[in-house]
Design a protein around this motif. Structure first.
Motif, PDB file in Angstrom:
ATOM      1  N   ARG A  66       0.830  -1.210   0.000  1.00  0.00           N
ATOM      2  CA  ARG A  66       0.000   0.000   0.000  1.00  0.00           C
ATOM      3  C   ARG A  66       0.861   1.255   0.000  1.00  0.00           C
ATOM      4  O   ARG A  66       0.564   2.227  -0.680  1.00  0.00           O
ATOM      5  CB  ARG A  66      -0.933   0.015   1.207  1.00  0.00           C
ATOM      6  CG  ARG A  66      -2.060  -0.996   1.080  1.00  0.00           C
ATOM      7  CD  ARG A  66      -3.023  -0.942   2.241  1.00  0.00           C
ATOM      8  NE  ARG A  66      -3.652   0.385   2.276  1.00  0.00           N
ATOM      9  CZ  ARG A  66      -3.927   1.047   3.398  1.00  0.00           C
ATOM     10  NH1 ARG A  66      -3.631   0.519   4.560  1.00  0.00           N
ATOM     11  NH2 ARG A  66      -4.511   2.206   3.363  1.00  0.00           N
ATOM     12  N   VAL A  67       1.947   1.245   0.782  1.00  0.00           N
ATOM     13  CA  VAL A  67       2.794   2.427   0.888  1.00  0.00           C
ATOM     14  C   VAL A  67       3.615   2.630  -0.388  1.00  0.00           C
ATOM     15  O   VAL A  67       3.661   3.729  -0.937  1.00  0.00           O
ATOM     16  CB  VAL A  67       3.722   2.326   2.121  1.00  0.00           C
ATOM     17  CG1 VAL A  67       4.779   3.410   2.118  1.00  0.00           C
ATOM     18  CG2 VAL A  67       2.903   2.370   3.393  1.00  0.00           C
ATOM     19  N   VAL A  68       4.259   1.572  -0.851  1.00  0.00           N
ATOM     20  CA  VAL A  68       5.148   1.688  -2.009  1.00  0.00           C
ATOM     21  C   VAL A  68       4.364   1.678  -3.316  1.00  0.00           C
ATOM     22  O   VAL A  68       4.615   2.487  -4.204  1.00  0.00           O
ATOM     23  CB  VAL A  68       6.191   0.553  -2.003  1.00  0.00           C
ATOM     24  CG1 VAL A  68       7.037   0.578  -3.248  1.00  0.00           C
ATOM     25  CG2 VAL A  68       7.058   0.646  -0.769  1.00  0.00           C
ATOM     26  N   GLY A  69       3.418   0.763  -3.419  1.00  0.00           N
ATOM     27  CA  GLY A  69       2.740   0.567  -4.685  1.00  0.00           C
ATOM     28  C   GLY A  69       1.554   1.469  -4.920  1.00  0.00           C
ATOM     29  O   GLY A  69       1.115   1.639  -6.042  1.00  0.00           O
ATOM     30  N   GLY A  70       1.012   2.035  -3.899  1.00  0.00           N
ATOM     31  CA  GLY A  70      -0.106   2.944  -4.101  1.00  0.00           C
ATOM     32  C   GLY A  70      -1.440   2.255  -4.115  1.00  0.00           C
ATOM     33  O   GLY A  70      -1.970   1.893  -3.082  1.00  0.00           O
ATOM     34  N   ASP A  71      -2.001   2.038  -5.284  1.00  0.00           N
ATOM     35  CA  ASP A  71      -3.392   1.625  -5.468  1.00  0.00           C
ATOM     36  C   ASP A  71      -3.617   0.148  -5.154  1.00  0.00           C
ATOM     37  O   ASP A  71      -3.721  -0.674  -6.042  1.00  0.00           O
ATOM     38  CB  ASP A  71      -3.851   1.916  -6.886  1.00  0.00           C
ATOM     39  CG  ASP A  71      -3.793   3.393  -7.219  1.00  0.00           C
ATOM     40  OD1 ASP A  71      -3.912   4.198  -6.278  1.00  0.00           O
ATOM     41  OD2 ASP A  71      -3.610   3.738  -8.394  1.00  0.00           O
ATOM     42  N   LEU A  72      -3.689  -0.168  -3.902  1.00  0.00           N
ATOM     43  CA  LEU A  72      -4.074  -1.514  -3.488  1.00  0.00           C
ATOM     44  C   LEU A  72      -5.436  -1.363  -2.832  1.00  0.00           C
ATOM     45  O   LEU A  72      -5.556  -0.992  -1.673  1.00  0.00           O
ATOM     46  CB  LEU A  72      -3.052  -2.115  -2.520  1.00  0.00           C
ATOM     47  CG  LEU A  72      -3.221  -3.592  -2.189  1.00  0.00           C
ATOM     48  CD1 LEU A  72      -3.012  -4.436  -3.439  1.00  0.00           C
ATOM     49  CD2 LEU A  72      -2.236  -4.017  -1.132  1.00  0.00           C
ATOM     50  N   GLY A  73      -6.476  -1.631  -3.626  1.00  0.00           N
ATOM     51  CA  GLY A  73      -7.834  -1.401  -3.160  1.00  0.00           C
ATOM     52  C   GLY A  73      -8.339  -2.486  -2.225  1.00  0.00           C
ATOM     53  O   GLY A  73      -7.630  -3.440  -1.872  1.00  0.00           O
ATOM     54  N   GLY A  74      -9.596  -2.341  -1.833  1.00  0.00           N
ATOM     55  CA  GLY A  74     -10.224  -3.289  -0.921  1.00  0.00           C
ATOM     56  C   GLY A  74     -10.304  -4.691  -1.492  1.00  0.00           C
ATOM     57  O   GLY A  74     -10.121  -5.670  -0.769  1.00  0.00           O
ATOM     58  N   ALA A  75     -10.567  -4.804  -2.792  1.00  0.00           N
ATOM     59  CA  ALA A  75     -10.649  -6.128  -3.417  1.00  0.00           C
ATOM     60  C   ALA A  75      -9.294  -6.833  -3.391  1.00  0.00           C
ATOM     61  O   ALA A  75      -9.206  -8.040  -3.128  1.00  0.00           O
ATOM     62  CB  ALA A  75     -11.156  -6.002  -4.855  1.00  0.00           C
ATOM     63  N   ALA A  76      -8.234  -6.068  -3.650  1.00  0.00           N
ATOM     64  CA  ALA A  76      -6.897  -6.661  -3.643  1.00  0.00           C
ATOM     65  C   ALA A  76      -6.505  -7.092  -2.230  1.00  0.00           C
ATOM     66  O   ALA A  76      -5.942  -8.177  -2.035  1.00  0.00           O
ATOM     67  CB  ALA A  76      -5.886  -5.671  -4.201  1.00  0.00           C
ATOM     68  N   ILE A  77      -6.811  -6.257  -1.241  1.00  0.00           N
ATOM     69  CA  ILE A  77      -6.499  -6.620   0.151  1.00  0.00           C
ATOM     70  C   ILE A  77      -7.310  -7.839   0.565  1.00  0.00           C
ATOM     71  O   ILE A  77      -6.795  -8.755   1.213  1.00  0.00           O
ATOM     72  CB  ILE A  77      -6.762  -5.427   1.094  1.00  0.00           C
ATOM     73  CG1 ILE A  77      -5.755  -4.319   0.809  1.00  0.00           C
ATOM     74  CG2 ILE A  77      -6.681  -5.860   2.557  1.00  0.00           C
ATOM     75  CD1 ILE A  77      -6.007  -3.037   1.564  1.00  0.00           C
ATOM     76  N   GLY A  78      -8.579  -7.878   0.178  1.00  0.00           N
ATOM     77  CA  GLY A  78      -9.411  -9.046   0.475  1.00  0.00           C
ATOM     78  C   GLY A  78      -8.872 -10.307  -0.176  1.00  0.00           C
ATOM     79  O   GLY A  78      -8.890 -11.390   0.429  1.00  0.00           O
ATOM     80  N   THR A  79      -8.367 -10.180  -1.404  1.00  0.00           N
ATOM     81  CA  THR A  79      -7.778 -11.333  -2.098  1.00  0.00           C
ATOM     82  C   THR A  79      -6.540 -11.822  -1.367  1.00  0.00           C
ATOM     83  O   THR A  79      -6.355 -13.036  -1.180  1.00  0.00           O
ATOM     84  CB  THR A  79      -7.421 -10.958  -3.549  1.00  0.00           C
ATOM     85  OG1 THR A  79      -8.606 -10.530  -4.217  1.00  0.00           O
ATOM     86  CG2 THR A  79      -6.805 -12.115  -4.287  1.00  0.00           C
ATOM     87  N   VAL A  80      -5.688 -10.904  -0.939  1.00  0.00           N
ATOM     88  CA  VAL A  80      -4.466 -11.290  -0.223  1.00  0.00           C
ATOM     89  C   VAL A  80      -4.816 -11.983   1.090  1.00  0.00           C
ATOM     90  O   VAL A  80      -4.238 -13.017   1.440  1.00  0.00           O
ATOM     91  CB  VAL A  80      -3.561 -10.058   0.010  1.00  0.00           C
ATOM     92  CG1 VAL A  80      -2.409 -10.394   0.938  1.00  0.00           C
ATOM     93  CG2 VAL A  80      -3.032  -9.535  -1.309  1.00  0.00           C
ATOM     94  N   VAL A  81      -5.772 -11.427   1.820  1.00  0.00           N
ATOM     95  CA  VAL A  81      -6.175 -12.043   3.092  1.00  0.00           C
ATOM     96  C   VAL A  81      -6.799 -13.418   2.850  1.00  0.00           C
ATOM     97  O   VAL A  81      -6.521 -14.373   3.582  1.00  0.00           O
ATOM     98  CB  VAL A  81      -7.130 -11.105   3.861  1.00  0.00           C
ATOM     99  CG1 VAL A  81      -7.744 -11.811   5.055  1.00  0.00           C
ATOM    100  CG2 VAL A  81      -6.403  -9.847   4.297  1.00  0.00           C
ATOM    101  N   ALA A  82      -7.618 -13.534   1.806  1.00  0.00           N
ATOM    102  CA  ALA A  82      -8.230 -14.833   1.485  1.00  0.00           C
ATOM    103  C   ALA A  82      -7.167 -15.868   1.126  1.00  0.00           C
ATOM    104  O   ALA A  82      -7.259 -17.035   1.547  1.00  0.00           O
ATOM    105  CB  ALA A  82      -9.231 -14.669   0.348  1.00  0.00           C
ATOM    106  N   LEU A  83      -6.149 -15.460   0.365  1.00  0.00           N
ATOM    107  CA  LEU A  83      -5.069 -16.389   0.028  1.00  0.00           C
ATOM    108  C   LEU A  83      -4.281 -16.790   1.273  1.00  0.00           C
ATOM    109  O   LEU A  83      -3.882 -17.953   1.417  1.00  0.00           O
ATOM    110  CB  LEU A  83      -4.136 -15.763  -1.015  1.00  0.00           C
ATOM    111  CG  LEU A  83      -4.706 -15.624  -2.428  1.00  0.00           C
ATOM    112  CD1 LEU A  83      -3.770 -14.798  -3.293  1.00  0.00           C
ATOM    113  CD2 LEU A  83      -4.937 -16.996  -3.045  1.00  0.00           C
TER     114      LEU A  83
END
Length: 143
Positions: A66-83
């Motif tokens: 989120r800090v380095v890459g910028g646009d990490l939206g809710g769907a992407a965070i949800g995908t990472v947590v799900a994985l």
């Protein structure tokens, strides 16, 4: 050749009463054992440890992305947590033979998550290589 060694086969060591290698009395070489008391348990531990480490790295990678890459939206965070949750669940199911196949699918899904952010693709490739090595070790130890 004369003397006490005249009847010794070629390749035999003086003072050794065993037959020469490859002779008529040669015994088959036994299969190499891994040296582990419980190889299945060791391999399960390797798979579970790999998946647990992957889950930890995924969860800890959210903020830097989120800090380095910028646009990490809710769907992407949800995908990472799900994985990450899927990795933890699979780590607990390594006794089942299908869990190894599911772990391979998980690596593919993580690489596919690279469509959401390039760093997830990098993590996916790294963990796919680690998982491939774990599968190689499993094949070598268990046959």
């Amino acid at each position: 050749m004369n003397g006490p060694d005249a009847d010794r086969p070629v390749g035999a060591v003086p003072g050794d009463d065993r037959p020469a290698p490859g002779g008529a009395d040669a015994q088959p070489v036994p299969s190499r054992r891994s040296g582990l008391r419980n190889p299945e348990r060791a391999v399960r531990g390797l798979g579970a440890g790999t998946l647990s480490l992957e889950a930890l790295v995924l969860v800890l990678a959210i903020q830097p992305i989120r800090v380095v890459g910028g646009d990490l939206g809710g769907a992407a965070i949800g995908t990472v947590v799900a994985l990450a949750v899927a990795a933890v669940l699979l780590a607990g199911m390594m006794r089942r033979p299908w869990a190894w196949h599911a772990g391979t699918v998980l690596q593919g899904l993580l690489m596919l998550a690279g469509l959401l952010h390039w760093s997830l693709l990098v993590l996916g490739v790294v963990f796919a290589l680690v998982w491939g090595y774990a599968l190689h070790v499993r094949r070598v130890i268990l046959g």
